[in-house]
Scaffold this motif. Structure first.
Motif, PDB file in Angstrom:
ATOM      1  N   GLN A   9       0.872  -1.196   0.094  1.00  0.00           N
ATOM      2  CA  GLN A   9       0.065   0.072  -0.053  1.00  0.00           C
ATOM      3  C   GLN A   9       0.794   1.212   0.115  1.00  0.00           C
ATOM      4  O   GLN A   9       1.990   1.171   0.350  1.00  0.00           O
ATOM      5  N   ARG A  11       0.622   5.584   0.747  1.00  0.00           N
ATOM      6  CA  ARG A  11      -0.879   6.538   1.169  1.00  0.00           C
ATOM      7  C   ARG A  11      -0.538   7.976   1.086  1.00  0.00           C
ATOM      8  O   ARG A  11       0.982   8.409   0.788  1.00  0.00           O
ATOM      9  N   GLU A  76      -7.654  11.425   3.338  1.00  0.00           N
ATOM     10  CA  GLU A  76      -6.402  10.427   3.425  1.00  0.00           C
ATOM     11  C   GLU A  76      -6.708   9.600   2.299  1.00  0.00           C
ATOM     12  O   GLU A  76      -7.747   8.701   2.247  1.00  0.00           O
ATOM     13  N   THR A  78      -5.530   5.840   0.512  1.00  0.00           N
ATOM     14  CA  THR A  78      -4.583   4.736   0.253  1.00  0.00           C
ATOM     15  C   THR A  78      -4.734   3.901  -0.957  1.00  0.00           C
ATOM     16  O   THR A  78      -5.824   3.733  -1.340  1.00  0.00           O
ATOM     17  N   SER A  80      -3.691   0.446  -3.082  1.00  0.00           N
ATOM     18  CA  SER A  80      -3.060  -0.890  -2.865  1.00  0.00           C
ATOM     19  C   SER A  80      -2.954  -1.531  -4.246  1.00  0.00           C
ATOM     20  O   SER A  80      -3.573  -1.162  -5.206  1.00  0.00           O
TER      21      SER A  80
END
Length: 124
Positions: A9, A11, A76, A78, A80
């Motif tokens: 991941q 971020r 935020e 993220t 993947s």
């Protein structure tokens, strides 16, 4: 060992610099599609980096993604990436990106393993 299932991941936070208005991909203060793509690519790169031979890296060659929901300043994000296939030097990933409200983008990504020195020598 490179194999299906490797994942990672990446971020980031939506700030002025990665908005569509700042990056030139649109004119609104929302997370830019090019920023989402870069975050997905970074997750894919990280997913396999520890399994590569000395002197090797991966380069992105193909991205097929949909950006399906906006994310505003302060969100935020993220991203993947999960390896779905390894065929010689070719690695295929499922990629996705989420904010606190859920999925914002998804797709597939292809990277190839290259020797750093030989790859950079092509620039000369």
């Amino acid at each position: 060992m490179l194999e299906k299932g490797l994942s990672a991941q990446s971020r980031t936070t939506v700030v002025e610099a990665n908005t569509a208005a700042s990056m030139g991909s649109g004119d609104m203060p929302v997370f830019a599609t090019p920023a989402m793509i870069a975050l997905m690519e970074n997750a894919a790169m990280l997913a396999v980096a520890g399994e590569l031979p000395e002197g090797a890296t991966t380069v992105g060659t193909e991205m097929n993604a949909s950006h399906i929901k906006p994310s505003g300043l302060g969100a935020e994000i993220t991203a993947s990436a999960v390896v779905t296939a390894v065929e010689g030097r070719k690695i295929t990933f499922n990629v996705g990106a989420r904010d606190a409200d859920g999925l914002i983008g998804e797709g597939t990504h292809v990277r190839f393993i290259v020797d750093r020195e030989r790859f950079l020598a092509k620039l000369k």
